[in-house]
Motif scaffolding. Structure first.
Motif, PDB file in Angstrom:
ATOM      1  N   GLY A 141       0.427  -2.439   8.670  1.00 34.57           N
ATOM      2  CA  GLY A 141       0.192  -1.394   7.673  1.00 34.57           C
ATOM      3  C   GLY A 141      -1.083  -1.620   6.900  1.00 34.57           C
ATOM      4  N   ARG A 142      -1.374  -2.880   6.571  1.00 38.87           N
ATOM      5  CA  ARG A 142      -2.600  -3.176   5.842  1.00 38.87           C
ATOM      6  C   ARG A 142      -3.844  -2.976   6.710  1.00 38.87           C
ATOM      7  NH1 ARG A 142       0.946  -5.604   2.471  1.00 38.87           N
ATOM      8  NH2 ARG A 142       0.218  -6.017   0.331  1.00 38.87           N
ATOM      9  N   VAL A 143      -3.745  -3.315   7.989  1.00 42.94           N
ATOM     10  CA  VAL A 143      -4.865  -3.072   8.899  1.00 42.94           C
ATOM     11  C   VAL A 143      -5.118  -1.572   9.033  1.00 42.94           C
ATOM     12  CG1 VAL A 143      -5.649  -3.278  11.288  1.00 42.94           C
ATOM     13  CG2 VAL A 143      -4.576  -5.235  10.157  1.00 42.94           C
ATOM     14  N   LEU A 147      -2.703   6.244   5.816  1.00 43.11           N
ATOM     15  CA  LEU A 147      -2.309   6.881   7.067  1.00 43.11           C
ATOM     16  C   LEU A 147      -3.123   6.354   8.247  1.00 43.11           C
ATOM     17  CD1 LEU A 147      -1.908  10.592   5.894  1.00 43.11           C
ATOM     18  CD2 LEU A 147      -0.121   8.868   6.205  1.00 43.11           C
ATOM     19  N   GLY A 148      -4.088   5.468   7.987  1.00 43.56           N
ATOM     20  CA  GLY A 148      -4.885   4.892   9.061  1.00 43.56           C
ATOM     21  C   GLY A 148      -5.921   5.871   9.585  1.00 43.56           C
ATOM     22  N   MET A 149      -6.185   5.782  10.879  1.00 42.81           N
ATOM     23  CA  MET A 149      -7.149   6.676  11.531  1.00 42.81           C
ATOM     24  C   MET A 149      -6.480   8.032  11.689  1.00 42.81           C
ATOM     25  SD  MET A 149     -10.240   6.117  12.341  1.00 42.81           S
ATOM     26  CE  MET A 149     -11.601   6.893  13.207  1.00 42.81           C
ATOM     27  N   VAL A 150      -6.335   8.726  10.577  1.00 41.14           N
ATOM     28  CA  VAL A 150      -5.482   9.899  10.524  1.00 41.14           C
ATOM     29  C   VAL A 150      -6.116  11.082  11.243  1.00 41.14           C
ATOM     30  CG1 VAL A 150      -6.430  10.541   8.278  1.00 41.14           C
ATOM     31  CG2 VAL A 150      -4.228  11.428   8.959  1.00 41.14           C
ATOM     32  N   HIS A 151      -5.284  11.766  12.014  1.00 37.92           N
ATOM     33  CA  HIS A 151      -5.670  13.039  12.623  1.00 37.92           C
ATOM     34  C   HIS A 151      -5.233  14.150  11.676  1.00 37.92           C
ATOM     35  CE1 HIS A 151      -5.466  16.472  15.442  1.00 37.92           C
ATOM     36  NE2 HIS A 151      -6.422  15.811  16.089  1.00 37.92           N
ATOM     37  N   PRO A 173       0.827  -1.211   0.000  1.00 38.00           N
ATOM     38  CA  PRO A 173       0.000   0.000   0.000  1.00 38.00           C
ATOM     39  C   PRO A 173       0.860   1.260   0.000  1.00 38.00           C
ATOM     40  CG  PRO A 173      -0.819  -1.581   1.615  1.00 38.00           C
ATOM     41  CD  PRO A 173       0.514  -2.096   1.144  1.00 38.00           C
ATOM     42  N   LEU A 174       0.523   2.176  -0.874  1.00 40.19           N
ATOM     43  CA  LEU A 174       1.280   3.420  -1.025  1.00 40.19           C
ATOM     44  C   LEU A 174       0.834   4.448   0.007  1.00 40.19           C
ATOM     45  CD1 LEU A 174       3.269   5.143  -2.786  1.00 40.19           C
ATOM     46  CD2 LEU A 174       1.254   5.830  -4.119  1.00 40.19           C
ATOM     47  N   VAL A 175       1.809   5.105   0.643  1.00 34.54           N
ATOM     48  CA  VAL A 175       1.533   6.211   1.562  1.00 34.54           C
ATOM     49  C   VAL A 175       1.681   7.542   0.843  1.00 34.54           C
ATOM     50  CG1 VAL A 175       2.212   7.352   3.700  1.00 34.54           C
ATOM     51  CG2 VAL A 175       2.282   4.865   3.546  1.00 34.54           C
ATOM     52  N   SER A 176       2.813   7.708   0.172  1.00 35.00           N
ATOM     53  CA  SER A 176       3.051   8.963  -0.538  1.00 35.00           C
ATOM     54  C   SER A 176       4.030   8.722  -1.669  1.00 35.00           C
ATOM     55  CB  SER A 176       3.593  10.044   0.415  1.00 35.00           C
ATOM     56  OG  SER A 176       4.848   9.651   0.940  1.00 35.00           O
ATOM     57  N   THR A 180       9.905   9.067  -6.148  1.00 31.01           N
ATOM     58  CA  THR A 180      10.191   8.354  -4.902  1.00 31.01           C
ATOM     59  C   THR A 180       8.875   7.961  -4.254  1.00 31.01           C
ATOM     60  OG1 THR A 180      12.214   9.639  -4.571  1.00 31.01           O
ATOM     61  CG2 THR A 180      11.334   8.465  -2.660  1.00 31.01           C
ATOM     62  N   PHE A 181       8.806   6.695  -3.797  1.00 30.02           N
ATOM     63  CA  PHE A 181       7.584   6.174  -3.200  1.00 30.02           C
ATOM     64  C   PHE A 181       7.828   5.773  -1.752  1.00 30.02           C
ATOM     65  CE2 PHE A 181       5.123   5.932  -7.060  1.00 30.02           C
ATOM     66  CZ  PHE A 181       6.072   5.773  -8.046  1.00 30.02           C
ATOM     67  N   GLU A 182       6.804   5.912  -0.943  1.00 35.17           N
ATOM     68  CA  GLU A 182       6.831   5.419   0.431  1.00 35.17           C
ATOM     69  C   GLU A 182       5.596   4.560   0.657  1.00 35.17           C
ATOM     70  OE1 GLU A 182       7.088   6.948   5.071  1.00 35.17           O
ATOM     71  OE2 GLU A 182       7.288   8.369   3.416  1.00 35.17           O
ATOM     72  N   THR A 183       5.808   3.353   1.152  1.00 38.11           N
ATOM     73  CA  THR A 183       4.712   2.409   1.332  1.00 38.11           C
ATOM     74  C   THR A 183       4.640   1.943   2.784  1.00 38.11           C
ATOM     75  OG1 THR A 183       6.124   0.509   0.786  1.00 38.11           O
ATOM     76  CG2 THR A 183       4.955   1.589  -1.040  1.00 38.11           C
ATOM     77  N   VAL A 184       3.521   1.315   3.131  1.00 34.19           N
ATOM     78  CA  VAL A 184       3.397   0.669   4.432  1.00 34.19           C
ATOM     79  C   VAL A 184       3.719  -0.807   4.246  1.00 34.19           C
ATOM     80  CG1 VAL A 184       1.733   2.282   5.380  1.00 34.19           C
ATOM     81  CG2 VAL A 184       0.917   0.342   4.063  1.00 34.19           C
ATOM     82  N   LYS A 185       4.297  -1.411   5.238  1.00 32.50           N
ATOM     83  CA  LYS A 185       4.708  -2.801   5.112  1.00 32.50           C
ATOM     84  C   LYS A 185       4.120  -3.637   6.243  1.00 32.50           C
ATOM     85  CE  LYS A 185       9.028  -1.705   7.549  1.00 32.50           C
ATOM     86  NZ  LYS A 185      10.491  -1.731   7.476  1.00 32.50           N
ATOM     87  N   GLY A 186       3.914  -4.895   5.950  1.00 34.05           N
ATOM     88  CA  GLY A 186       3.456  -5.816   6.975  1.00 34.05           C
ATOM     89  C   GLY A 186       1.959  -5.769   7.208  1.00 34.05           C
ATOM     90  N   LEU A 187       1.497  -6.650   8.113  1.00 34.46           N
ATOM     91  CA  LEU A 187       0.079  -6.764   8.426  1.00 34.46           C
ATOM     92  C   LEU A 187      -0.454  -5.500   9.092  1.00 34.46           C
ATOM     93  CD1 LEU A 187      -2.475  -8.502   8.597  1.00 34.46           C
ATOM     94  CD2 LEU A 187      -1.634  -9.368  10.793  1.00 34.46           C
TER      95      LEU A 187
END
Length: 426
Positions: A171-173, A108-112, A89-92, A162-169
């Motif tokens: 990050g997907r949750v 970003l999840g439950m982003v503030h 999943p891509l973050v930015s 340039t890409f930044e992603t989330v990794k692992g379970l």
């Protein structure tokens, strides 16, 4: 002092509302954390960029056009559609050569809002550092992120992606939670007004029927909880099935996206139905406390009644209302809910992508033709004005000549008459 404008192009809904809330704060943060020698200004515009057939945002291909049109120095695109790069999943993403960056809100999840603000400051600092050759301290959000550069397929030496992603379970949750929040489930509740009316009417019977009082008093707490859960599940499945909310995304990673999209839809509708259940429970509880006499309830139940009995009654009546009254009802604005699903949003933006190339060329051709027509019309107008002026001058000259001829005729006539008079006397 140098002036720089950062433009935030945001998708409708949560990305746009968060971007508007951050606009003034972001300008001060850029001044403090990126470059205090720049007079920063931030503009927010509602804009959805087109997608290609794989679901990738065509930011780089459109960034120059958007920046030129709005006179922005940097463009930051905030989207609510999840994206994947290298299966993660891509973050930015940041393209320093084109002065553009994208932030994917669900990742970003439950982003503030302030967390999104830090992310926007970070990508702006990266862009500004590349252009101004100055270091800028950027705070990293999490150790669950991975940053790397890849070839973006553009035959342009200035394109540096340039890409930044989330990794692992985890990050997907987090992305799944962010997708549910992007759907804004609590805004779905007003669209359940017809279902709420039917559920309220059915649940109200629980206040007046003593048999329901006895049943609520007899059932155990776990069973009451199970009945409530069953009612929410039935209502959720009914709404999803009857309104065609199951999603079938296309493009890259379609299997994983089918799971995540439908999970987000399921959780969104379930949260909306749960909210409706809680509202109905409170409504029936208040109605029961107002209508039912405590001594009368104690007499009917055969033991002293109190608040727990009212709570059990309201809980069971609300569950009955959801199942018996709401099933068969629908959403007051089903089309709006369907348009809010992720796959439908992707479909609409693919249509923008499919039509953009032809529309752009057609618009350019029409603009060119209109410009040429305007030039021809201007030349014709100038020529006509010249001809009209020459015609007016010729008319004036002809009129003057006519007047001179009349005067000459009058003079000649007078002279003839003077000549003929002496002859007659002779």
């Amino acid at each position: 002092m140098k002036n720089l404008t950062v433009g935030i192009a945001a998708d409708p809904g949560l990305p746009l509302s968060l971007s508007h809330r951050l606009r003034e704060h972001l300008a001060s943060e850029l001044n403090q954390r990126v470059d205090d020698g720049v007079d920063w200004s931030v503009e927010v515009e509602e804009l959805s960029l087109p997608l290609d057939r794989d679901g990738s945002v065509q930011l780089t291909a459109n960034s120059e056009l958007v920046r030129t049109e709005h006179q922005w120095d940097y463009i930051l695109y905030v989207t609510d559609l999840p994206k994947y790069v290298r299966g993660e999943p891509l973050v930015s993403s940041v393209n320093t050569g084109y002065g553009s960056a994208m932030v994917v809100l669900p990742s970003l999840g439950m982003v503030h809002p302030r967390r999104l603000g830090r992310r926007l400051v970070g990508v702006t600092a990266t862009l500004h550092e590349a252009h101004a050759r100055r270091a800028a301290a950027v705070e990293d959000d999490s150790l669950t992120r991975r940053t790397f550069s890849v070839d973006d397929g553009l035959e342009d030496p200035e394109s540096q992606h340039t890409f930044e992603t989330v990794k692992g379970l985890f990050g997907r949750v987090a992305m799944q939670i962010g997708m549910v929040r992007s759907n804004q489930p609590f805004r779905l509740v007003p669209k359940l007004s017809s279902a709420m009316a039917a559920a309220s009417a059915t649940g109200a019977f629980g206040i007046f029927y003593t048999s329901i009082w006895s049943m609520a008093d007899y059932l155990s707490t776990p069973r009451l909880l199970g009945i409530a859960l069953l009612s929410v599940v039935v209502m959720t499945v009914w709404l999803i099935a009857s309104h065609g909310l199951l999603e079938r995304p296309q493009g890259a990673k379609w299997r994983e996206r089918r799971i995540t999209y439908n999970t987000a839809t399921l959780l969104t509708v379930a949260l909306a139905v749960t909210t409706m259940f809680v509202f109905l429970f409170v409504l029936i509880l208040i109605g029961g406390l107002v209508v039912i006499n405590l001594d009368y309830m104690s007499d009917q139940l055969g033991h002293e009644a109190g608040l727990p009995e009212f709570l059990n009654l309201a809980w069971l009546a609300a569950s009955m209302g959801i199942i018996a009254g709401a099933v068969g009802s629908g959403l007051s604005d089903a089309d709006a809910v369907r348009r809010a699903t992720f796959s439908n949003r992707e479909y609409l933006r693919r249509q923008i992508s499919l039509a953009s190339d032809g529309a752009t060329q057609e618009a350019r051709a029409e603009a060119k033709a209109a410009s040429e027509s305007a030039d021809v019309a201007d030349s014709a107008a100038t020529s006509a004005a010249g001809d009209a002026e020459a015609t007016a001058e010729a008319a004036e000259e002809a009129d003057a000549a006519a007047r001179e001829a009349v005067e000459a005729k009058e003079v000649a006539t007078g002279e003839v008459q003077q000549t003929e008079q002496p002859d007659e006397r002779r």
